[in-house]
Design a protein around this motif. Sequence first.
Motif, PDB file in Angstrom:
ATOM      1  N   LEU A   6     -25.015  -4.623 -36.364  1.00 32.02           N
ATOM      2  CA  LEU A   6     -26.209  -4.152 -35.658  1.00 32.02           C
ATOM      3  C   LEU A   6     -25.937  -2.787 -35.029  1.00 32.02           C
ATOM      4  N   GLU A   7     -24.740  -2.599 -34.506  1.00 36.30           N
ATOM      5  CA  GLU A   7     -24.419  -1.302 -33.890  1.00 36.30           C
ATOM      6  C   GLU A   7     -24.563  -0.171 -34.907  1.00 36.30           C
ATOM      7  N   GLN A   8     -24.043  -0.401 -36.117  1.00 37.49           N
ATOM      8  CA  GLN A   8     -24.190   0.623 -37.163  1.00 37.49           C
ATOM      9  C   GLN A   8     -25.658   0.831 -37.532  1.00 37.49           C
ATOM     10  N   ALA A   9     -26.393  -0.257 -37.645  1.00 29.35           N
ATOM     11  CA  ALA A   9     -27.805  -0.159 -38.034  1.00 29.35           C
ATOM     12  C   ALA A   9     -28.596   0.640 -36.990  1.00 29.35           C
ATOM     13  N   ARG A  10     -28.293   0.421 -35.714  1.00 33.87           N
ATOM     14  CA  ARG A  10     -29.004   1.143 -34.659  1.00 33.87           C
ATOM     15  C   ARG A  10     -28.647   2.629 -34.667  1.00 33.87           C
ATOM     16  N   GLN A  11     -27.373   2.900 -34.951  1.00 30.90           N
ATOM     17  CA  GLN A  11     -26.909   4.290 -35.061  1.00 30.90           C
ATOM     18  C   GLN A  11     -27.649   5.001 -36.208  1.00 30.90           C
ATOM     19  N   ILE A  12     -27.799   4.280 -37.299  1.00 34.66           N
ATOM     20  CA  ILE A  12     -28.492   4.820 -38.478  1.00 34.66           C
ATOM     21  C   ILE A  12     -29.966   5.079 -38.163  1.00 34.66           C
ATOM     22  N   ILE A  13     -30.608   4.157 -37.482  1.00 32.93           N
ATOM     23  CA  ILE A  13     -32.018   4.334 -37.146  1.00 32.93           C
ATOM     24  C   ILE A  13     -32.189   5.504 -36.180  1.00 32.93           C
ATOM     25  N   ASP A  14     -31.283   5.633 -35.214  1.00 36.27           N
ATOM     26  CA  ASP A  14     -31.386   6.757 -34.281  1.00 36.27           C
ATOM     27  C   ASP A  14     -31.251   8.099 -35.010  1.00 36.27           C
ATOM     28  N   ALA A  15     -30.342   8.144 -35.971  1.00 33.75           N
ATOM     29  CA  ALA A  15     -30.177   9.386 -36.746  1.00 33.75           C
ATOM     30  C   ALA A  15     -31.418   9.664 -37.584  1.00 33.75           C
ATOM     31  N   ALA A  16     -32.023   8.606 -38.105  1.00 37.64           N
ATOM     32  CA  ALA A  16     -33.233   8.772 -38.924  1.00 37.64           C
ATOM     33  C   ALA A  16     -34.407   9.240 -38.062  1.00 37.64           C
ATOM     34  N   ILE A  17     -34.506   8.713 -36.855  1.00 36.76           N
ATOM     35  CA  ILE A  17     -35.586   9.147 -35.954  1.00 36.76           C
ATOM     36  C   ILE A  17     -35.395  10.625 -35.574  1.00 36.76           C
ATOM     37  N   LYS A  18     -34.155  10.987 -35.291  1.00 36.67           N
ATOM     38  CA  LYS A  18     -33.861  12.385 -34.933  1.00 36.67           C
ATOM     39  C   LYS A  18     -34.268  13.326 -36.080  1.00 36.67           C
ATOM     40  N   LYS A  19     -33.935  12.927 -37.288  1.00 34.23           N
ATOM     41  CA  LYS A  19     -34.308  13.737 -38.452  1.00 34.23           C
ATOM     42  C   LYS A  19     -35.832  13.792 -38.594  1.00 34.23           C
ATOM     43  N   SER A  20     -36.491  12.666 -38.374  1.00 38.20           N
ATOM     44  CA  SER A  20     -37.958  12.623 -38.467  1.00 38.20           C
ATOM     45  C   SER A  20     -38.575  13.584 -37.465  1.00 38.20           C
ATOM     46  N   GLU A  21     -38.058  13.593 -36.256  1.00 37.24           N
ATOM     47  CA  GLU A  21     -38.595  14.472 -35.209  1.00 37.24           C
ATOM     48  C   GLU A  21     -38.394  15.937 -35.580  1.00 37.24           C
ATOM     49  N   SER A  22     -37.253  16.225 -36.205  1.00 36.50           N
ATOM     50  CA  SER A  22     -36.996  17.616 -36.589  1.00 36.50           C
ATOM     51  C   SER A  22     -37.937  18.063 -37.701  1.00 36.50           C
ATOM     52  N   LEU A  23     -38.404  17.090 -38.489  1.00 38.66           N
ATOM     53  CA  LEU A  23     -39.359  17.392 -39.568  1.00 38.66           C
ATOM     54  C   LEU A  23     -40.805  17.284 -39.083  1.00 38.66           C
ATOM     55  N   GLY A  24     -40.988  16.769 -37.870  1.00 40.64           N
ATOM     56  CA  GLY A  24     -42.339  16.606 -37.335  1.00 40.64           C
ATOM     57  C   GLY A  24     -43.130  15.501 -38.011  1.00 40.64           C
ATOM     58  N   VAL A  25     -42.438  14.427 -38.403  1.00 41.19           N
ATOM     59  CA  VAL A  25     -43.111  13.318 -39.092  1.00 41.19           C
ATOM     60  C   VAL A  25     -42.897  12.003 -38.350  1.00 41.19           C
ATOM     61  N   LYS A  26     -43.789  11.035 -38.615  1.00 44.23           N
ATOM     62  CA  LYS A  26     -43.752   9.718 -37.970  1.00 44.23           C
ATOM     63  C   LYS A  26     -43.344   8.687 -39.020  1.00 44.23           C
ATOM     64  N   MET A  27     -42.242   8.027 -38.817  1.00 41.60           N
ATOM     65  CA  MET A  27     -41.689   7.168 -39.861  1.00 41.60           C
ATOM     66  C   MET A  27     -41.555   5.701 -39.436  1.00 41.60           C
ATOM     67  N   ASN A  28     -41.589   4.814 -40.424  1.00 39.25           N
ATOM     68  CA  ASN A  28     -41.119   3.447 -40.308  1.00 39.25           C
ATOM     69  C   ASN A  28     -39.748   3.407 -40.958  1.00 39.25           C
ATOM     70  N   ILE A  29     -38.788   2.786 -40.288  1.00 38.54           N
ATOM     71  CA  ILE A  29     -37.396   2.812 -40.748  1.00 38.54           C
ATOM     72  C   ILE A  29     -36.833   1.388 -40.711  1.00 38.54           C
ATOM     73  N   ALA A  30     -36.357   0.928 -41.862  1.00 39.18           N
ATOM     74  CA  ALA A  30     -35.806  -0.426 -41.972  1.00 39.18           C
ATOM     75  C   ALA A  30     -34.380  -0.363 -42.481  1.00 39.18           C
ATOM     76  N   VAL A  31     -33.534  -1.231 -41.934  1.00 41.74           N
ATOM     77  CA  VAL A  31     -32.148  -1.339 -42.406  1.00 41.74           C
ATOM     78  C   VAL A  31     -31.876  -2.793 -42.788  1.00 41.74           C
ATOM     79  N   VAL A  32     -31.397  -3.008 -44.021  1.00 38.17           N
ATOM     80  CA  VAL A  32     -31.025  -4.355 -44.467  1.00 38.17           C
ATOM     81  C   VAL A  32     -29.517  -4.430 -44.654  1.00 38.17           C
ATOM     82  N   ASP A  33     -28.987  -5.658 -44.651  1.00 40.17           N
ATOM     83  CA  ASP A  33     -27.548  -5.839 -44.837  1.00 40.17           C
ATOM     84  C   ASP A  33     -27.206  -5.950 -46.327  1.00 40.17           C
TER      85      ASP A  33
END
Lengths: 134, 134, 134, 134
Positions: A6-33
């Motif tokens: 879960l720690e890795q998944a949350r880190q990944i989602i945070d990085a994806a949100i940061k990238k989304s914000e830099s692109l000015g887009v609103k995303m849904n982000i899912a991580v599966v095992d």
Amino acid sequence: MANITLEQARQIIDAAIKKSESLGVKMNIAVVDSGTNLVAFNKMDDAWLGSIDISQKKARTARYFNMDTGIIGSLSQPGGSLYNIEHSNGGLITFPGGVVIKNRAGEIIGAIGVSGSTVEDDHAVADAGAGAIL
Amino acid sequence: MANITLEQARQIIDAAIKKSESLGVKMNIAVVDSGTNLVAFNKMDDAWLGSIDISQKKARTARYFNMDTGIIGSLSQPGGSLYNIEHSNGGLITFPGGVVIKNRAGEIIGAIGVSGSTVEDDHAVADAGAGAIL
Amino acid sequence: MANITLEQARQIIDAAIKKSESLGVKMNIAVVDSGTNLVAFNKMDDAWLGSIDISQKKARTARYFNMDTGIIGSLSQPGGSLYNIEHSNGGLITFPGGVVIKNRAGEIIGAIGVSGSTVEDDHAVADAGAGAIL
Amino acid sequence: MANITLEQARQIIDAAIKKSESLGVKMNIAVVDSGTNLVAFNKMDDAWLGSIDISQKKARTARYFNMDTGIIGSLSQPGGSLYNIEHSNGGLITFPGGVVIKNRAGEIIGAIGVSGSTVEDDHAVADAGAGAIL
């Protein structure tokens, strides 16, 4: 079999949100095992509601075949070798935005699916997320 | 109605695995009976998770219409006579890898579905499996 | 995460079939991995067709909650704390016959589901299968 | 319509995880918005796989009827006024662990669903999560 935490998944989602914000887009982000089970999900405010499901299907599709979803989509076109593969597994999404997640040892530990903008943006955000734990 | 036995299904799967190993590929292999019910299934280690469902759908699709899945796929393309037939029966898979199984008398007793590599490999392994009881 | 191999799954199914034969019953036997994905399945000749799905749902149910399916069923009765849990996960089966599979280190590596006779027989066969790799 | 934000949903999930850790339990935690759409989800490491779906169904069930899931369950027993309501909406979960989320003004802005332990623990964690934004 290596599996995402879960720690890795949350880190990944945070990085994806940061990238989304830099692109000015609103995303849904899912991580599966590595077994295609959902580990973490975030819907950015005002992101498309229809992308909640699509992001999860992209993540699962990437892990189902251990490749970017866009590659599968290029093979599932009319006349292609995998035409209509989308009818399997309760529904696949085969356009870009799903990417496998590997650990530092190169083992696949899960996958990320992103949906909410152009497929180019979706893929770029998924890639940024997947790269965050390397 | 002639019908496949478990012993035959296991023989077929073993032949399919042997063929897969000779090709250096990891396959999911499903065998259904003449009523399209699952008789035996094996997932080779590290074979694609998404192919578990696809192999079973290929086997059922082949028996549903008593022909190789790839033939159905050639008729289900845009403009084709069976366009989007994949929406029936809870989802069909119509690219190669599904083959009917006949006994020595030529009666259809079931079908095999294989998924995990290129459609050419999938079909070759299915063919090797189906041929194992002749 | 430890995960079952095909070789182990086949060994388990063979032990389950041997037990079924000693009991004089015809079983459907399914083995899933630690991610609840199907690894191997065998339907004994003349076993109930309706048990093909039940055996797979029992295996998944056992792994979903890491306990024997019968225990879940004792909690899902009217008035029980898990009443109607069966409506989740695309359908659970919560009567006996699903058992988790552990390796020698005690780690859960998958689950077996058996269906085709009384629930007592189903459980006994599942238990014999799960015990075969210890 | 007042609606939950991702920031609030993450705050709620963090509070729920903290409560889970204090109880020594592994939970799946889902937060839906006022339209029952998934906003955020976290699966704690080693939490039950079957609870991924249950936690989401609990959250949706709570918001569908604007009450704790356990209350609905008390009405859906055999002979009760809502007997077998679980068959609606793609499957409800009506035992405790789903709770509506209100803002400081008392408006319902979403719901939380928790699954992974006893229903008492599930409810306690959901309650702790829902209370985190007050």
